[in-house]
Design a protein around this motif. Structure first.
Motif: not given
Length: 373
Positions: A1-17
């Motif tokens: 679950x810790x790994x999944x949280x880290x993935x989601x956190x990194x995803x949330x900080x992505x710039x799609x452009x």
């Protein structure tokens, strides 16, 4: 679950452009492997990744293949076979002797139907076990579904998208079997038109929740280790008696009077560690009324037996079923001395109990470490 949280956190900080991304998911394991089904890695087109699908030996190749999938905007299923003595096969020489299938799915950042967004929605809900269906093998499309699509199973009606009662019944039955075993794995189904669709049926339980009832100095190393593992930690104590360092590593601090407000379930463990006989004796009957699957009591066996005896004399009998939930003295017998070592002993026992394992040395195990089909 810790790994999944880290993935989601990194995803949330992505710039799609500026950034493209893909999610790599282990969807099948045959034989031995460092990681099991459900392990994930978020891959960005700049070469950065978060999470992991192995012990570090496959990530580099998966990165290259994920970037190719991003460029094509198409998912791909990659097989790593460490059982074959083929010098051209990634993973040869690892000694794992297993076969691993990894699904590489390009992400449309912000699309509510992409796998990471669906995982986010699961994490945002109240504690429950989620069931996810990912199409890992399908030629062309079926009822708008394609390889790489992820669906949330929320009941029989959520399978209506498959459009055929017989097929839906087969999937429903398989989900029930996998859920009872708590196992995530792939399964192939025959579609009404004769084609085959392979689904990865994933059972995603909530994170382990550890409730620590006490405020003494030995709560801190236990809470720190819980945070490092990635579990959830709640401390039940008077907030005025809590050390500042503890506040920064736990998810919640609950006053004793509000204990009943804490959500507990079969993935919850509660530790009585007040270092006060009367307090632990008072708390034990309250704790036994919860759904916690594990109840630990700090201190020697004679202390806990005295609590049991006094409660019995007061008309509070502890059933055989409840006795099985109680671990007193708490922890595994590893010779722990310091608070940090005791914390290790306690968390190791909780993990063993929740995994239905004995906690014995792996070298004494006569069967594979992980259950196999």
């Amino acid at each position: 679950m810790k790994e999944l949280k880290a993935i989601i956190n990194a995803y949330d900080h992505l710039n799609p452009e500026k950034t493209k991304a893909a999610i790599a998911t282990v969807v099948r394991v045959e034989g031995s492997s460092y990681r099991r089904t459900g392990a994930r890695m978020l891959v960005m087109d700049d070469g950065v990744w978060v999470g992991g699908i192995s012990g570090g030996c496959l990530e580099g190749d998966a990165l290259k293949r994920a970037r190719l999938a991003m460029a094509k905007s198409q998912p791909s299923l990659v097989t790593y076979d460490t059982t074959e003595d083929d010098q051209h096969q990634i993973g040869v020489g690892l000694g794992c002797n297993g076969v691993i299938d990894v699904l590489l799915s390009p992400l449309k950042i912000g699309d509510p139907n992409n796998p990471v967004e669906i995982l986010k929605s699961c994490m945002a809900e109240r504690r429950q076990t989620h069931i996810l269906l990912t199409i890992i093998g399908l030629e062309d499309e079926y009822n708008g579904l394609r390889a790489g699509n992820m669906l949330r199973y929320t009941g029989k009606e959520s399978l209506n998208i498959f459009g055929e009662p017989g097929l839906q019944a087969q999937i429903e039955k398989t989900i029930q079997v996998f859920s009872e075993k708590g196992r995530s794995r792939p399964k192939t189904f025959t579609l009404p038109d004769g084609r085959e669709a392979e689904l990865f049926i994933e059972i995603l339980p909530p994170e382990v929740h550890l409730v620590l009832m006490g405020h003494q100095y030995d709560v801190l190393p236990l809470a720190r280790l819980v945070k490092e593992i990635g579990w959830r930690a709640t401390v039940v104590a008077n907030p005025q008696k809590i050390m500042q360092k503890l506040s920064s590593v736990v998810d919640e601090i609950t006053p004793p009077a509000e204990f009943d407000s804490i959500m507990t379930d079969e993935h919850t463990a509660i530790i009585l560690m007040s270092h006060d006989f009367k307090t632990d004796k008072y708390n034990l009957p309250k704790v036994l009324q919860t759904q916690a699957a594990y109840i630990g009591m700090l201190g020697p066996r004679v202390r806990s037996e005295r609590i049991f005896d006094e409660l019995s004399q007061e008309g509070i009998e502890i059933s055989t079923t409840d006795r099985e939930r109680i671990h007193a003295p708490v922890g595994l017998d590893i010779g722990a001395i310091s608070p940090e070592e005791i914390a290790l002993s306690i968390l190791a026992e909780i993990r063993a109990v929740f995994s239905d394992r004995s906690g014995a040395a792996l070298r004494l195990r006569t069967t594979p470490i992980h259950e196999r089909d």
